[in-house]
Design a protein around this motif. Structure first.
Motif, mmCIF file in Angstrom:
data_model
loop_
_atom_site.group_PDB
_atom_site.id
_atom_site.type_symbol
_atom_site.label_atom_id
_atom_site.label_comp_id
_atom_site.label_asym_id
_atom_site.label_seq_id
_atom_site.Cartn_x
_atom_site.Cartn_y
_atom_site.Cartn_z
ATOM 1 N N PHE A 81 0.636 -1.118 0.160
ATOM 2 C CA PHE A 81 -0.680 -0.223 -0.211
ATOM 3 C C PHE A 81 0.997 1.553 -0.077
ATOM 4 N N THR A 82 -0.148 2.201 -0.851
ATOM 5 C CA THR A 82 1.288 4.246 -0.037
ATOM 6 C C THR A 82 0.066 4.575 0.041
ATOM 7 N N ASN A 83 1.023 5.431 0.233
ATOM 8 C CA ASN A 83 -0.191 6.367 1.421
ATOM 9 C C ASN A 83 0.194 7.965 1.170
ATOM 10 N N ASP A 84 1.012 8.469 0.003
ATOM 11 C CA ASP A 84 1.543 9.736 -0.160
ATOM 12 C C ASP A 84 2.297 9.850 -1.608
ATOM 13 N N LEU A 85 1.563 10.511 -2.008
ATOM 14 C CA LEU A 85 1.906 10.535 -3.855
ATOM 15 C C LEU A 85 3.109 11.172 -4.236
ATOM 16 N N VAL A 86 3.797 11.831 -3.170
ATOM 17 C CA VAL A 86 4.875 12.126 -3.871
ATOM 18 C C VAL A 86 5.629 12.129 -3.008
ATOM 19 N N PRO A 87 6.110 11.048 -2.590
ATOM 20 C CA PRO A 87 6.809 10.953 -0.864
ATOM 21 C C PRO A 87 8.603 11.473 -1.467
ATOM 22 N N ARG A 88 8.926 12.243 -0.647
ATOM 23 C CA ARG A 88 10.126 12.355 -0.325
ATOM 24 C C ARG A 88 10.999 12.138 1.074
ATOM 25 N N SER A 89 11.877 12.297 1.571
ATOM 26 C CA SER A 89 12.704 11.394 2.868
ATOM 27 C C SER A 89 12.422 12.286 4.118
ATOM 28 N N LYS A 90 12.132 12.326 5.025
ATOM 29 C CA LYS A 90 11.388 13.280 6.121
ATOM 30 C C LYS A 90 10.504 15.013 6.057
ATOM 31 N N VAL A 91 9.411 14.908 4.648
ATOM 32 C CA VAL A 91 9.386 15.505 4.179
ATOM 33 C C VAL A 91 7.207 14.894 3.949
ATOM 34 N N TYR A 92 6.618 15.065 5.123
ATOM 35 C CA TYR A 92 5.201 14.378 5.530
ATOM 36 C C TYR A 92 4.298 16.021 4.837
ATOM 37 N N PRO A 93 2.750 15.172 4.062
ATOM 38 C CA PRO A 93 2.137 15.891 3.682
ATOM 39 C C PRO A 93 1.078 16.001 5.129
ATOM 40 N N LYS A 94 0.671 16.613 5.267
ATOM 41 C CA LYS A 94 -0.139 17.649 6.050
ATOM 42 C C LYS A 94 -1.566 16.371 6.431
ATOM 43 N N GLU A 95 -1.665 15.977 5.349
ATOM 44 C CA GLU A 95 -2.397 14.674 5.475
ATOM 45 C C GLU A 95 -2.732 13.586 4.605
ATOM 46 N N PHE A 96 -2.809 12.217 5.230
ATOM 47 C CA PHE A 96 -2.009 10.533 3.922
ATOM 48 C C PHE A 96 -3.716 10.651 3.423
ATOM 49 N N LYS A 97 -2.870 10.368 2.451
ATOM 50 C CA LYS A 97 -4.650 9.825 1.181
ATOM 51 C C LYS A 97 -4.839 8.214 1.788
ATOM 52 N N LYS A 98 -6.203 8.847 1.984
ATOM 53 C CA LYS A 98 -7.143 7.203 2.610
ATOM 54 C C LYS A 98 -7.390 6.827 1.103
ATOM 55 N N THR A 99 -7.601 5.627 1.340
ATOM 56 C CA THR A 99 -7.322 4.267 0.439
ATOM 57 C C THR A 99 -8.351 3.411 1.244
ATOM 58 N N ILE A 100 -9.475 3.211 0.599
ATOM 59 C CA ILE A 100 -10.319 2.241 1.475
ATOM 60 C C ILE A 100 -10.901 0.620 0.776
#
Length: 182
Positions: A81-100
């Protein structure tokens, strides 16, 4: 009563009755897991994860923040599973994408599920697929990228795109999203 292997690291107290957690699995403190689940060895389940009842998670699966798995779902070995469409080391989105993953769907071994999509009730994703978009209930998808290849009945009979059972020749039709025999 749960059966949690002593060689697992289960930090959550939100695990339902008759759930089995195998060795070398890590479940973080805020994860929620329902009743009668089977969480195999070498799995990782992050905090913002909800897993319903009667769910099977096979070995080698990581379930990241933002994933919700409803009742009666099968997750095959080494599904990613992934939860970030543009992952970067030590850079986190405000909210992770939801997968159902909706009730009763099945995800085949070694499939990749891209963040922010919904998999319909009873849908079937074949082994080794890369699913990049939401899919309707009772549909069959496989490939890289996964493509719509057919339908699946309530009883688990695979149908082609024309709603025909290749083994018996039986013809089905759609009632809503659900294939029903003519």
């Amino acid at each position: 009563m749960n059966n949690i292997h002593p060689l697992s690291d289960v930090q959550s107290s939100n695990i339902g009755n008759n759930t089995l957690v195998w060795q070398f699995t890590v479940i973080l403190s805020q994860a929620q897991i329902g009743n009668n689940c089977n969480i195999n060895c070498n799995c990782f389940i992050e905090n913002d994860v909800e897993i319903g009842n009667n769910v099977t998670v096979k070995s080698g699966v990581q379930i990241w923040d933002g994933v919700k798995i409803e009742d009666d779902v099968f997750v095959g070995p080494n599904v990613t599973f992934t939860n970030d469409l543009v992952p970067r080391s030590k850079v986190y989105p405000k909210e992770f994408k939801k997968t159902i993953l909706n009730k009763g769907c099945s995800i085949g071994a070694n499939s990749t599920i891209v963040a922010g999509i919904e998999i319909g009730n009873k849908a079937f994703v074949g082994a080794g697929s890369v699913l990049t978009k939401s899919i309707n209930p009772y549909t069959v998808w496989y490939g890289n990228p996964a493509r719509h290849k057919g339908f699946i009945t309530e009883e688990g009979i695979l149908l082609d795109l024309d709603l025909k059972d290749k083994n018996t020749g039986s013809q089905y039709y759609l009632e809503g999203f659900k294939p029903v025999k003519k």
